[in-house]
Every structure is written in structure tokens, then in C-alpha cells.
Design an enzyme around this catalytic site. Structure first.
Site, short mmCIF file in Angstrom:
data_model
loop_
_atom_site.label_atom_id
_atom_site.label_comp_id
_atom_site.label_asym_id
_atom_site.label_seq_id
_atom_site.Cartn_x
_atom_site.Cartn_y
_atom_site.Cartn_z
CB THR A 125 10.93 42.45 43.67
OG1 THR A 125 9.58 42.55 44.57
CG2 THR A 125 10.85 41.08 43.16
CB ILE A 126 11.35 43.93 49.06
CG1 ILE A 126 10.00 44.63 48.92
CG2 ILE A 126 12.44 45.25 49.00
CD1 ILE A 126 9.34 45.34 50.15
CG ASP A 127 6.74 42.29 46.76
OD1 ASP A 127 6.93 42.87 48.02
OD2 ASP A 127 6.31 43.02 45.80
NE ARG A 162 -2.28 47.67 74.27
CZ ARG A 162 -1.83 49.00 74.19
NH1 ARG A 162 -0.70 48.91 74.04
NH2 ARG A 162 -2.63 49.64 74.97
CG MET A 169 5.12 46.46 51.79
SD MET A 169 6.41 47.42 50.91
CE MET A 169 5.77 48.93 50.93
N GLY A 170 3.53 42.74 50.33
CA GLY A 170 3.39 41.31 49.74
C GLY A 170 1.97 41.71 49.26
NE ARG A 171 1.53 45.24 44.41
CZ ARG A 171 2.19 46.21 43.74
NH1 ARG A 171 1.28 47.19 43.52
NH2 ARG A 171 3.43 46.35 43.27
CG HIS A 271 6.64 52.74 51.45
ND1 HIS A 271 5.37 53.11 51.67
CD2 HIS A 271 6.68 52.58 50.01
CE1 HIS A 271 4.60 52.75 50.54
NE2 HIS A 271 5.73 52.42 49.42
O1 F6P Z 1 6.55 45.38 44.81
C1 F6P Z 1 7.30 46.18 45.90
C2 F6P Z 1 6.28 46.69 46.92
O2 F6P Z 1 7.01 46.92 47.88
C3 F6P Z 1 5.15 45.59 47.19
O3 F6P Z 1 5.28 44.98 48.21
C4 F6P Z 1 4.01 46.81 47.59
O4 F6P Z 1 2.65 46.48 47.62
C5 F6P Z 1 4.69 47.96 46.64
O5 F6P Z 1 5.76 47.77 46.18
C6 F6P Z 1 4.04 49.24 47.29
O6 F6P Z 1 4.51 50.10 46.09
P1 F6P Z 1 4.44 51.83 46.09
O7 F6P Z 1 5.90 52.05 46.29
O8 F6P Z 1 3.79 52.31 44.81
O9 F6P Z 1 3.57 52.15 47.41
#
Ligand code: F6P
Length: 341
Positions: A125-127, A162, A169-171, A271
């Protein structure tokens, strides 16, 4: 000929193809055939696969994404899918499955293992929020991409005087925002683990500008929450019931502009952080994970996941990987705060 299966599930990430390649190469030493299931668990449920050999994995090492395709299908969600999955395994005489994925894919792998399915996990996972491994592959690539974006935002923010808010990303965990922000010299970093005190953020920016700086970069993880207000990001569910976040950068950008009077812009990296070629670190980690996964199958160590601990690749129970998320520790965030403002 003995046969193993491999699948990639969940969001794609750079480093998946190096794992697939390594699995095929290591398995060929055992004279095992590798079936590559299409689109995550869905491929195993539907019996959709391609036979992977040296030729099919030739040239994939530097490529992002996954040659197998991916999906967020969970074999435990729809009744009948589990039976279909098991019958694919029996029909094609698959001795074990190597499941490459994040918390959802490995959560399903863990449950399957308890159902008697021979499965070994590979964390991706990138997270970087999977427990029981120091790093997941994909993360290093993501932080380098985000860092480069922050570098680029610096020059335009400075030229226009500015504030630029960059949504990263990072939920549930703020690893990417924290480490790309540290590496890129962001002036404030906001992560889900620490509720955002917007007045404190504005005070930091004002203080910085009173010192003669005319621009600021604010790195915010998409799952950041406002203190007192809770979640501010737009919360839609995707078709698999996962929260789709978006919009926290915009909300924070507007608040900063309103409260400080400084012209503010918002950039959402999205993405881009997941696309393209893996870094050397992720290619090597994916390669080592793939080799170890085959070795675990050979040793019959099912129900385990390969894991990076220090410099070593070891086996850990899948259970340990999925029982909780690895979030950013408070003391690490406090270290980052030294550089705020
Ligand atoms: O879990 C990896 C992740 O890239 C999260 O950081 C991000 O919130 C989510 O996937 C986005 O997912 P999707 O590909 O469904 O838009």
C-alpha cells in the site's frame, strides 16, 4: 506439475509487478507453474487467470500498476463466492495462493486461511499503514512523488506570494503527508492522527509571513479532521463500501485565506501518487517479498505474511498484519512540528 496462484487486490501501487516477477522466477526454480488471477479476488472467484512464465514477466520490473489488474472485490461479501473460490482452487489443483494487497485483501486472506485455504500474504500500500511490517512497497515511490510535487509548488508559491495547500493521500494514516512534507520542507503538515487546530495553523502562517516570508506550503492528508468539527472531507462510499475522501484541502485552503487574508491555492495530488515507475527501494522490496512468499509456500507456512523488519524479510501471522492500522506515532509528529512555520 505443481501449481500456485497469485493475485493483486485493492488499490494498485508501484512495486506490484516486481513482486509478480519475483514470484514467477522463484517458483520456476521449484518447477511450479504460476497462475496469475485477474483483478484480485474476483479472478479466483470467477476462475479467470493467465499462466505466468518467464516471458510474461519479462520487462515488467520497472512498470507501475499490475499486469494482473486489481479490484476491491471481497470473496466474503457475496454469498456463494467463497464456494466458487474454493472450487477454482480444487479444479486447477492450486496448492497455495499468494495474495498481494493491503488491509482489505489481506483481511480476506486471513479469513480464507481460517477456512483452510492455503494462502500467504504480501503487504502493499502506498499508505504504509499496514501493521507488522516496517514498510510496504509503493510507499517510497509515493513519498518521492509527493516530495517532488511539494518542491514544484514551492517555486510557484514563492513567485506569487501565495499559500498553497497540497492535499495528499492517506485516509486513516498520515505517513505520506508527514514524510513527503518533512522531505519537501512543508511549513505545516496536517494528518488524520492529530485533529487540526485551524487557528494554530493560521497563527503559524502569520508568524512565518511576519518574519518576511511571503509564501507557505501546507501539506494535508486527505483524512485530516478539523478539531471540534470532525471530518470535513466529502464522504462518499465507493461500490465496495469504502469511504471515498476528497475536499479537505479545499476546506482548509478557504479557512486559511479567510482567517489570514493571504491568497491561497489548493492542489490535490490524487492518483498521481500511485502511478508510474517504482523507486529502486520499492523494486528491491517487492522482489525480496516475492521470493520470500514462494519460500513460505515451499515451507508450508500458510496464514503468514512476508514482512520487512529492519533489513530482514521475515514471516509474520496475517492476523498481526490486519488486526490494527499502523498510524503515525505522536512523537514523530512532534518532531515534524519543530519545522513548522
Ligand atoms: O489505499 C490507497 C489509497 O491510495 C488511499 O490513500 C486512497 O484514499 C485510496 O486508495 C483511493 O482509492 P481509489 O483508488 O478507490 O480512489
Amino acid at each position: 506439475m505443481e501449481r500456485i496462484g497469485i493475485l493483486t487486490g485493492g488499490g494498485d501501487c508501484p512495486g506490484l509487478n516486481p513482486v509478480i516477477r519475483a514470484v514467477v522466477k522463484r517458483a520456476s526454480i521449484e518447477s511450479w507453474q504460476v497462475l496469475g488471477f485477474r483483478n484480485g479476488w474476483r479472478g479466483v472467484v470467477e476462475g479467470e487467470f493467465i499462466v505466468l512464465d518467464d516471458q510474461s514477466v519479462s520487462g515488467i520490473l520497472p512498470k507501475g500498476g499490475t499486469i494482473l489488474g486489481t479490484s476491491r472485490t471481497n470473496p466474503f461479501k457475496k454469498s456463494g463466492d467463497l464456494e466458487k473460490l474454493k472450487s477454482t482452487m480444487t479444479k486447477h489443483e492450486i496448492k497455495a495462493l499468494i495474495a498481494i494487497g493491503g488491509e482489505d485483501t489481506l483481511g480476506a486472506a486471513n479469513k480464507l486461511s481460517k477456512e483452510g485455504v492455503a494462502v500467504v500474504g504480501v503487504p502493499k500500500t502506498i499508505d504504509n499503514d499496514l501493521n507488522a511490517t516496517d514498510y510496504t512497497f509503493g510507499y517510497d515511490t509515493a513519498i518521492n512523488i509527493a516530495m517532488e510535487c511539494i518542491d514544484r509548488l514551492h517555486t510557484t508559491a514563492e513567485s506569487h506570494n501565495r499559500v498553497i495547500v497540497v492535499e495528499i493521500m492517506g485516509r486513516h494514516a498520515g505517513w505520506i503527508a508527514l514524510e513527503s512534507g518533512l522531505a519537501g520542507g512543508a511549513d505545516v503538515i496536517l494528518i488524520p492522527e492529530v485533529p487540526v487546530d485551524i487557528d494554530k495553523v493560521c497563527a503559524l502562517i502569520k508568524k512565518r509571513h511576519s518574519r518576511g516570508k511571503t509564501f507557505s506550503i501546507v501539506a494535508v492528508a486527505e483524512g485530516a479532521v478539523l478539531k471540534d468539527q470532525g471530518v470535513v472531507a466529502e464522504q462518499k462510499l465507493d461500490q465496495f463500501g469504502h469511504v471515498r475522501l476528497g475536499g479537505v484541502g479545499q476546506v482548509i485552503g478557504e479557512l486559511i485565506e479567510k482567517k489570514t487574508g493571504f491568497e491561497t491555492r489548493v492542489t490535490v495530488l490524487g492518483h498521481i501518487q500511485r502511478g508510474g515507475s517504482p523507486t529502486a527501494f520499492d523494486r528491491v522490496l517487492g522482489t525480496r517479498f516475492g521470493v520470500k512468499a514462494v519460500e513460505l509456500v515451499k515451507e508450508g507456512k500458510f496464514g503468514n505474511m512476508v514482512s520487512l523488519q529492519g533489513r530482514n524479510i521475515v514471516a509474520v501471522p496475517l492476523e498481526a498484519a490486519v488486526d490494527k492500522l499502523k498510524t503515525v506515532p505522536v512523537d514523530y509528529y512532534q518532531l515534524a512540528e519543530i519545522f513548522f512555520g
